[in-house]
Design a protein around this motif. Structure first.
Motif, PDB file in Angstrom:
ATOM      1  N   LEU A 184     -18.750  -5.988  -1.833  1.00  0.00           N
ATOM      2  CA  LEU A 184     -18.491  -5.688  -0.458  1.00  0.00           C
ATOM      3  C   LEU A 184     -17.595  -6.666   0.024  1.00  0.00           C
ATOM      4  O   LEU A 184     -16.540  -6.215   0.505  1.00  0.00           O
ATOM      5  CB  LEU A 184     -19.779  -5.580   0.261  1.00  0.00           C
ATOM      6  CG  LEU A 184     -20.926  -4.729   0.270  1.00  0.00           C
ATOM      7  CD1 LEU A 184     -22.123  -4.980   0.978  1.00  0.00           C
ATOM      8  CD2 LEU A 184     -20.146  -3.160   0.409  1.00  0.00           C
ATOM      9  N   LEU A 185     -17.594  -7.895  -0.426  1.00  0.00           N
ATOM     10  CA  LEU A 185     -16.406  -9.018  -0.153  1.00  0.00           C
ATOM     11  C   LEU A 185     -15.241  -8.481  -0.533  1.00  0.00           C
ATOM     12  O   LEU A 185     -13.980  -8.472  -0.035  1.00  0.00           O
ATOM     13  CB  LEU A 185     -16.989 -10.336  -0.701  1.00  0.00           C
ATOM     14  CG  LEU A 185     -18.102 -10.884  -0.019  1.00  0.00           C
ATOM     15  CD1 LEU A 185     -18.263 -12.196  -0.609  1.00  0.00           C
ATOM     16  CD2 LEU A 185     -17.794 -10.985   1.630  1.00  0.00           C
ATOM     17  N   TYR A 186     -14.996  -7.991  -1.902  1.00  0.00           N
ATOM     18  CA  TYR A 186     -13.898  -7.699  -2.469  1.00  0.00           C
ATOM     19  C   TYR A 186     -13.304  -6.459  -1.877  1.00  0.00           C
ATOM     20  O   TYR A 186     -12.263  -6.359  -1.529  1.00  0.00           O
ATOM     21  CB  TYR A 186     -14.126  -7.086  -4.153  1.00  0.00           C
ATOM     22  CG  TYR A 186     -12.833  -6.719  -4.708  1.00  0.00           C
ATOM     23  CD1 TYR A 186     -11.760  -7.569  -4.889  1.00  0.00           C
ATOM     24  CD2 TYR A 186     -12.733  -5.372  -4.990  1.00  0.00           C
ATOM     25  CE1 TYR A 186     -10.790  -7.000  -5.505  1.00  0.00           C
ATOM     26  CE2 TYR A 186     -11.450  -4.658  -5.322  1.00  0.00           C
ATOM     27  CZ  TYR A 186     -10.563  -5.742  -5.888  1.00  0.00           C
ATOM     28  OH  TYR A 186      -9.522  -5.218  -6.454  1.00  0.00           O
ATOM     29  N   ARG A 187     -14.125  -5.399  -1.585  1.00  0.00           N
ATOM     30  CA  ARG A 187     -13.774  -4.021  -0.672  1.00  0.00           C
ATOM     31  C   ARG A 187     -13.035  -4.780   0.365  1.00  0.00           C
ATOM     32  O   ARG A 187     -12.031  -4.085   0.939  1.00  0.00           O
ATOM     33  CB  ARG A 187     -14.617  -3.304  -0.716  1.00  0.00           C
ATOM     34  CG  ARG A 187     -15.306  -2.648  -1.862  1.00  0.00           C
ATOM     35  CD  ARG A 187     -16.402  -1.692  -1.706  1.00  0.00           C
ATOM     36  NE  ARG A 187     -16.942  -0.923  -2.737  1.00  0.00           N
ATOM     37  CZ  ARG A 187     -18.033  -0.710  -3.047  1.00  0.00           C
ATOM     38  NH1 ARG A 187     -18.978  -0.755  -1.949  1.00  0.00           N
ATOM     39  NH2 ARG A 187     -18.321   0.084  -4.097  1.00  0.00           N
ATOM     40  N   VAL A 188     -13.788  -5.464   1.333  1.00  0.00           N
ATOM     41  CA  VAL A 188     -13.478  -5.936   2.656  1.00  0.00           C
ATOM     42  C   VAL A 188     -11.865  -6.516   2.540  1.00  0.00           C
ATOM     43  O   VAL A 188     -11.063  -6.297   3.305  1.00  0.00           O
ATOM     44  CB  VAL A 188     -14.238  -6.855   3.284  1.00  0.00           C
ATOM     45  CG1 VAL A 188     -13.545  -7.339   4.497  1.00  0.00           C
ATOM     46  CG2 VAL A 188     -15.268  -6.269   3.950  1.00  0.00           C
ATOM     47  N   CYS A 189     -11.779  -7.306   1.511  1.00  0.00           N
ATOM     48  CA  CYS A 189     -10.377  -7.908   1.451  1.00  0.00           C
ATOM     49  C   CYS A 189      -9.301  -7.196   0.672  1.00  0.00           C
ATOM     50  O   CYS A 189      -8.155  -7.331   1.002  1.00  0.00           O
ATOM     51  CB  CYS A 189     -10.777  -9.226   0.491  1.00  0.00           C
ATOM     52  SG  CYS A 189     -11.660 -10.348   1.500  1.00  0.00           S
ATOM     53  N   HIS A 190      -9.935  -6.132  -0.187  1.00  0.00           N
ATOM     54  CA  HIS A 190      -8.521  -5.443  -0.933  1.00  0.00           C
ATOM     55  C   HIS A 190      -8.552  -4.005  -0.684  1.00  0.00           C
ATOM     56  O   HIS A 190      -7.613  -3.349  -1.249  1.00  0.00           O
ATOM     57  CB  HIS A 190      -8.859  -5.679  -2.307  1.00  0.00           C
ATOM     58  CG  HIS A 190      -8.790  -7.174  -2.734  1.00  0.00           C
ATOM     59  ND1 HIS A 190      -7.514  -7.924  -2.610  1.00  0.00           N
ATOM     60  CD2 HIS A 190      -9.668  -8.121  -3.015  1.00  0.00           C
ATOM     61  CE1 HIS A 190      -7.924  -9.100  -3.082  1.00  0.00           C
ATOM     62  NE2 HIS A 190      -8.852  -9.311  -3.043  1.00  0.00           N
ATOM     63  N   GLU A 191      -9.572  -3.139  -0.254  1.00  0.00           N
ATOM     64  CA  GLU A 191      -9.319  -1.841  -0.071  1.00  0.00           C
ATOM     65  C   GLU A 191      -9.605  -1.165   1.506  1.00  0.00           C
ATOM     66  O   GLU A 191     -10.069  -2.042   2.434  1.00  0.00           O
ATOM     67  CB  GLU A 191     -10.797  -1.254  -0.779  1.00  0.00           C
ATOM     68  CG  GLU A 191     -10.777  -1.553  -2.148  1.00  0.00           C
ATOM     69  CD  GLU A 191     -12.085  -0.916  -2.837  1.00  0.00           C
ATOM     70  OE1 GLU A 191     -12.997  -0.040  -2.331  1.00  0.00           O
ATOM     71  OE2 GLU A 191     -12.103  -1.236  -3.934  1.00  0.00           O
TER      72      GLU A 191
END
Length: 685
Positions: A221-228
């Motif tokens: 989730l942290l990755y998606r918030v930052c990159h998607e």
């Protein structure tokens, strides 16, 4: 739901008499209480293990004082508190209504009008928070209560004075994954714009019934918030534009909270909510039932009638004033290594592996189909469990006839839309299969020849003959031949999934483009690649990878640009994502699709065909000579080229073949690689 008080519970906290338990969280226990004047309150008592910490009490005291500055029609304010009590406690107004999270779970997404009213009310609440010099920092669906006269923003437990950087350690990350802003996820400054991002994510769930960044482990989730990009499918057009503005990655480009009420309700200056008409019927009925239950509990007389379900208030009180809530992630500066670990981008994990007679594979959604020798077999992409196995072609009448699956260089089957096609058999026929069962639903055996399925574009299937001297286009619905052209055995056929063209690459490097509709040659262009030409069609441009990367106009074949890569042998693959063309010409590099300029470049071992899954560029690395046991898969970050993953094929599971090459098929966040006679499936998580 509420539960009776227990012997260890206090009878009162300050002047407020406790009536029942509402819930418990990481920082304290929450009670339903009556004030001396009979007002219902939610009172939180801090756990003793925190109450004994002087630093915690000081922080608690400062944040309670700051939160008391918040006044607004759509907040549930702190009405009383004793930071120096034993235990420390605070009381907030009781709101007889479900949380937004619970309402959506029980009744589905809200209609557009309700979402607009909700957004206007919450934006007004945030403006009140920001006007007091605070940042909420944990706006999420469980911190929004739905009342008859409008929403209420609750739990300023992790908010702090915007100008006071001493309340939490430098680099701390506080918030709920999936709703916190990119700057929070990266442990940066969390200002008022951060709350606006969280508001956008919260309203997206209200409008669609699903989290805009999906579900999954914390780091995903942290990755998606930052990159998607956020998933706003299903949000009505004008409302979608407002939410997209709130969810911009750049905090400086998000609207301020004070601007949002006019964007959500542009045609009205009326208050965001009046009466219970703003809520859909089932939710309004739940709100009314909750209010009736509260009025009839006998809380003022101690008769102890049961309360209705109050999970929302449990969520309110379960939150800590200065630390973790249920569902809230907190990292401190002292845990920098932990933060780095959490922010590590998702990497593939192996789901299953399977030995097969031949490694040809195709994916249809959640199903993988592979060559099982004399039959085709389908397995669940997630688990590897068999769904069906079926002999598609009858046994040949001539015992000397070749087996239907002879392991040749061209595939015998391919997926197209919601159908599966297979070619070959003793009569060189083409068959359409039901992907659910593998059964043959239609067949044609009067083609020039059909021993291989070379690809599909929309409803047209492309077949080759045993000698690789013809290319036949077949109407997939009626299974009738549309046209046939001649080709040389060394020619490579490239079938894009769309675009109206099919390509034939010659050993000389010349590319021929044919119209899918009628087989007429539209153009030809010379490149410096040989027969193993890598070619892809995207947004009106054909990219051909050899020693150089050529960008050709899809309509005319005219060269738009030629990107000169580093010296070396010709590359073997090319894929496209957003603004970049990824190729190994011959080193792995990302090229701007408009100009041909190199964005990044990486030295790599010899690679197999490239593929993209999520934000990961994938390829097999091949030993020298081919078949070397030191072979496997590599993954690079699409944006930076940083290598993020390496997987070595398990040599004990590999059936030796003549120079195995690994091919990768993808579906969503899953992919499968075939290597010789081994298939391995992965999921990025």
């Amino acid at each position: 739901m509420t539960t009776p008080l227990r012997p260890e519970d206090p009878a009162e906290l300050g002047p407020h008499r406790l009536v029942a338990r509402l819930g418990q969280g990481g920082m304290g226990r929450v009670y339903l209480a009556r004030s001396r004047a009979g007002r219902l309150l939610a009172v939180k008592a801090v756990h003793a293990r925190y109450a004994g910490d002087p630093g915690f009490r000081a922080r608690f005291r400062r944040e309670v004082a700051a939160a008391r500055l918040v006044t607004g029609a759509f907040t549930a304010p702190i009405v009383d508190a004793d930071p120096d009590g034993s235990p420390p406690w605070l009381a907030t107004a009781y709101v007889p209504g479900p949380s937004l999270r619970d309402a959506v779970l029980r009744h589905g997404p809200l209609p557009e009008g309700a979402v607009r009213t909700l957004g206007a009310g919450l934006a007004e609440a945030l403006d009140a928070v920001h006007a007091a010099g605070l940042v909420h920092r944990d706006l999420k669906p469980s911190n929004v209560l739905l009342a008859a006269d409008g929403p209420r923003l609750i739990d300023f437990g992790v908010s702090r004075a915007a100008a006071d950087a001493t309340l939490t350690a430098d680099g701390a990350v506080i918030g709920s994954p999936g709703y916190l802003s990119p700057e929070q996820a990266e442990a940066g400054e969390a200002g008022p714009a951060s709350d606006v991002f969280s508001l956008g994510a919260t309203l997206a769930l209200a409008a669609t019934g699903r989290p805009t960044f999906g579900e999954g482990p914390l780091e995903v989730l942290l990755y998606r918030v930052c990159h998607e990009a956020p998933d706003l499918d299903g949000v009505p057009g004008p409302l979608r534009d407002v939410l997209a503005a709130c969810l911009r990655r750049d905090p400086g480009r998000r609207p301020a909270a004070r601007e949002l009420p006019g964007l959500f309700l542009p045609e009205s200056d009326a208050p965001p909510a009046a009466g219970d008409e703003w809520l859909p019927g089932p939710v309004a009925a739940e709100v009314a039932a909750g209010a009736d239950a509260a009025d009839g509990t006998g809380a003022g007389t101690g008769r102890g009638h049961p309360f209705g379900r109050r999970k929302a208030l449990a969520g309110l009180a379960a939150g800590g004033v200065t630390a973790a809530l249920a569902g809230t992630a907190v990292w401190t500066a002292g845990g920098a290594d932990l933060l780095a670990s959490v922010m590590r981008k998702p990497a593939p994990r192996e789901l299953w592996r399977k030995q097969v007679p031949h490694g040809s594979i195709a994916i249809l959604g959640e199903m993988l189909v592979h060559d099982a020798g004399e039959a085709l077999s389908a397995v669940d992409l997630r688990t590897g469990s068999r769904r069906w196995e079926r002999r598609v072609f009858p046994e040949p009448d001539d015992p000397a006839a070749p087996e239907p699956s002879d392991g040749g260089p061209e595939p015998l089957f391919a997926a197209a839309g919601d159908a599966l096609y297979a070619a070959g058999g003793p009569d060189d026929s083409l068959r359409r299969l039901d992907p659910a069962t593998g059964s043959v639903v239609a067949s044609v055996d009067d083609l020039v020849a059909a021993t291989a399925v070379l690809g599909a574009q929309d409803s047209v299937i492309f077949c080759g003959d045993a000698a690789s001297t013809t290319l036949t286009a077949v109407d997939g619905a009626r299974l009738t031949a549309l046209w046939t052209i001649d080709r040389q055995p060394e020619d490579v056929i490239i079938v894009p999934p769309s675009g109206g063209l099919v390509f034939r690459a010659r050993s000389s490097g010349r590319v021929h483009a044919y119209a899918v509709a009628d087989g007429t040659q539209r153009w030809q262009a010379d490149t410096d690649a040989g027969a193993m030409q890598a070619l892809v069609l995207d947004r009106g441009t054909v990219y051909a990878a050899g020693r150089h990367l050529f960008a050709l106009d899809a309509a005319t074949g005219r060269k738009r640009w030629v990107s000169t890569g580093p010296s070396g042998s010709a590359g073997g693959s090319v894929v496209v994502r957003d603004g970049d063309v990824l190729t190994d010409t011959p080193r792995l590099r990302a090229v701007d699709r408009r100009t041909g300029a190199t964005r990044w470049r990486r030295d790599t071992p010899r690679l197999g065909p490239l593929a993209i899954c999520g934000e990961l560029l994938l390829a097999s690395w091949l030993g020298s000579p081919p078949g070397d046991r030191d072979e496997g898969l590599l993954g690079w970050d699409l944006k930076t080229g940083e290598q993020r993953w390496r997987y070595t094929f398990p040599s004990q599971d590999v059936v030796p073949t003549a120079g195995p090459a690994a091919y990768i098929e993808t579906s969503g966040d899953r992919f499968a690689a075939s290597y010789g006679a081994l298939i391995i499936a992965f999921q990025i998580s």
